[in-house]
Design a protein around this motif. Structure first.
Motif, short mmCIF file in Angstrom:
data_model
loop_
_atom_site.label_atom_id
_atom_site.label_comp_id
_atom_site.label_asym_id
_atom_site.label_seq_id
_atom_site.Cartn_x
_atom_site.Cartn_y
_atom_site.Cartn_z
N LYS A 119 2.19 -7.69 0.68
CA LYS A 119 1.49 -7.13 1.84
C LYS A 119 1.66 -5.41 1.68
O LYS A 119 0.75 -4.70 2.11
CB LYS A 119 2.19 -7.59 3.17
CG LYS A 119 1.64 -8.80 3.54
CD LYS A 119 2.18 -9.42 5.02
CE LYS A 119 1.49 -10.66 5.28
NZ LYS A 119 0.05 -10.89 5.07
N TYR A 120 2.79 -5.12 1.30
CA TYR A 120 3.06 -3.46 0.75
C TYR A 120 1.99 -3.18 -0.12
O TYR A 120 1.49 -2.05 -0.26
CB TYR A 120 4.57 -3.40 0.29
CG TYR A 120 4.85 -1.87 -0.04
CD1 TYR A 120 5.08 -0.99 0.61
CD2 TYR A 120 4.94 -1.85 -1.69
CE1 TYR A 120 5.26 0.20 0.19
CE2 TYR A 120 4.86 -0.54 -2.27
CZ TYR A 120 5.36 0.40 -1.44
OH TYR A 120 5.53 1.61 -1.71
N GLY A 123 -1.12 -2.27 1.06
CA GLY A 123 -1.41 -1.17 1.98
C GLY A 123 -0.48 -0.95 2.95
O GLY A 123 -0.54 0.22 3.78
N ALA A 124 0.19 -2.04 3.26
CA ALA A 124 1.25 -1.93 4.54
C ALA A 124 2.46 -1.11 4.60
O ALA A 124 2.94 -1.38 3.33
CB ALA A 124 1.46 -3.15 5.26
N ASP A 125 2.67 -0.26 5.20
CA ASP A 125 3.92 0.61 5.28
C ASP A 125 5.23 0.00 5.90
O ASP A 125 6.33 0.09 5.47
CB ASP A 125 3.64 2.01 5.68
CG ASP A 125 2.86 2.81 5.08
OD1 ASP A 125 3.59 3.56 4.10
OD2 ASP A 125 1.84 3.15 5.30
N TYR A 196 2.55 3.73 11.59
CA TYR A 196 2.15 3.40 10.14
C TYR A 196 1.64 1.79 10.17
O TYR A 196 1.83 1.22 11.31
CB TYR A 196 3.08 3.36 9.14
CG TYR A 196 3.61 4.87 8.73
CD1 TYR A 196 2.80 5.78 8.16
CD2 TYR A 196 4.90 5.17 9.05
CE1 TYR A 196 3.25 6.93 7.71
CE2 TYR A 196 5.37 6.34 8.72
CZ TYR A 196 4.53 7.41 8.28
OH TYR A 196 4.93 8.43 7.89
N LYS A 197 0.75 1.70 9.12
CA LYS A 197 -0.06 0.36 9.20
C LYS A 197 1.12 -0.68 9.01
O LYS A 197 2.12 -0.51 8.45
CB LYS A 197 -0.93 0.25 7.98
CG LYS A 197 -1.77 -1.16 7.99
CD LYS A 197 -2.41 -1.02 6.69
CE LYS A 197 -3.20 -2.49 6.43
NZ LYS A 197 -4.23 -2.48 5.30
N THR A 198 0.97 -1.87 9.85
CA THR A 198 2.20 -2.79 9.74
C THR A 198 1.47 -4.30 9.45
O THR A 198 0.23 -4.38 9.68
CB THR A 198 2.90 -3.12 10.98
OG1 THR A 198 1.98 -3.41 12.16
CG2 THR A 198 3.52 -1.64 11.49
N GLU A 199 2.26 -5.12 9.06
CA GLU A 199 1.72 -6.39 9.02
C GLU A 199 2.93 -7.22 9.15
O GLU A 199 4.25 -7.00 9.38
CB GLU A 199 1.67 -6.74 7.55
CG GLU A 199 0.13 -6.18 6.93
CD GLU A 199 -1.01 -6.71 7.31
OE1 GLU A 199 -0.80 -7.86 7.99
OE2 GLU A 199 -1.88 -5.96 7.20
#
Length: 315
Positions: A119-120, A123-125, A196-199
């Motif tokens: 997931k990183y 694009g996930a931070d 930041y973008k999260t998952e």
């Protein structure tokens, strides 16, 4: 994408019974991630000894000498789990592109780290490890945990339900988090504020392989209270509301007393008077206690004392 370095930060306090097997497990997982040939071909493990009084540090030294991918950081005394996580992230971010934090008992599923790295790569931070059930918890712990999450939500605190401190963060997310200077830190409440973008990655928590939980009821309650007072002033506002309601009630009681006096219906009662005094006195003491908690935290912040003291670093 260029090769990225993964560092797994492992806070440890009196974990001599499980540490060796846990680190071997994490090393094998890092090897699997490297074999996938996507990211994380360079990887290491940083163990933070939070002032253990058993043989935890000796085990860390032995692991370090047998494998250069294992590093160690030792506190001069016990500073707490949150400080250990911060110290580990602060040291790891010097060379790592992504950092995973996970407790030494590996109750959080380490196999999910590979999914976090995926997931990183997408694009996930920030990738949260979220429990998909609480079957391993007692009824009391499960009920109080759910009640705590609901209470924080009502108080306006943004929190990821059923997420502890098992997560992956990018280099820039960690650097941004470390810019938060406060000493009274509740990490799982601050991370969502980074923006930041999260998952999320779901997993099932398993019982400890050995040893005892480092969060008995007393510590859990203290940790929960720190989470509330570190992230919201809602308790102080609640006191203001209660005080206002008490004043309105007092005005009503004055009117009631005047009317009963004029009608000759006055009843002299010792019990009602004492109950009122004890109730008002209790509310005042609780109010002072809550305000005192905030003043105490402000005092700690103003003093700007170090969060922790590092005694030894094994590079």
């Amino acid at each position: 994408m260029d090769t990225q370095k993964l560092t797994i930060v492992v806070p440890a306090y009196n974990e001599e019974e499980v540490l060796t097997s846990s680190i071997q497990k994490l090393l094998s997982i890092e090897d699997k991630i490297a074999a996938q040939n996507i990211m994380g071909q360079r990887a290491d493990i940083l163990i933070v000894d939070d002032g253990s009084v058993d043989h935890t540090w000796e085990i860390i030294e032995k692991l370090h000498h047998s494998n250069s991918r294992i590093r160690g950081l030792r506190f001069s005394r016990n500073f707490g789990h949150q400080s250990a996580l911060i110290a580990g992230m602060k040291e790891a971010v010097k060379s790592a592109d992504m950092i995973v934090t996970i407790d030494a008992d590996l109750q959080d599923d380490p196999e999910k780290i590979a999914e976090m790295v995926d997931k990183y790569a997408e694009g996930a931070d920030i990738v949260y490890g979220v429990r998909n059930n609480r079957e391993s918890d007692s009824w009391f712990k499960r009920t109080t945990a759910q009640g705590y999450y609901k209470t924080l939500k009502m108080l306006g605190v943004e929190l990821i339900p059923n997420h502890a401190d098992f997560r992956l963060m990018s280099k820039r997310a960690v650097e941004t988090f470390l810019d938060y200077p406060e000493r009274n830190v509740f990490i799982r409440g601050l991370i969502p504020k980074l923006g930041y973008k999260t998952e999320e990655v779901d997993y099932k928590r398993t019982p400890r392989m050995a040893g005892e939980s480092k969060y008995p009821l007393k510590k859990m309650l203290a940790f929960a209270w720190d989470g509330i007072t570190s992230l919201t002033i809602a308790p102080v506002r609640l006191i203001l509301i209660l005080g206002t309601l008490a004043c309105l009630l007092a005005v009503g009681m004055v009117a009631y007393a005047v009317v009963t006096k004029l009608l000759g219906m006055t009843v002299h009662g010792w019990s009602s008077l004492m109950v009122s005094l004890w109730f008002i006195g209790g509310v005042q003491m609780v109010s002072l206690g809550v305000i005192g908690e905030y003043i105490g935290k402000l005092t700690t912040e103003v003093k700007r004392r170090p969060r922790y003291t590092v005694q030894t670093i094994l590079e």
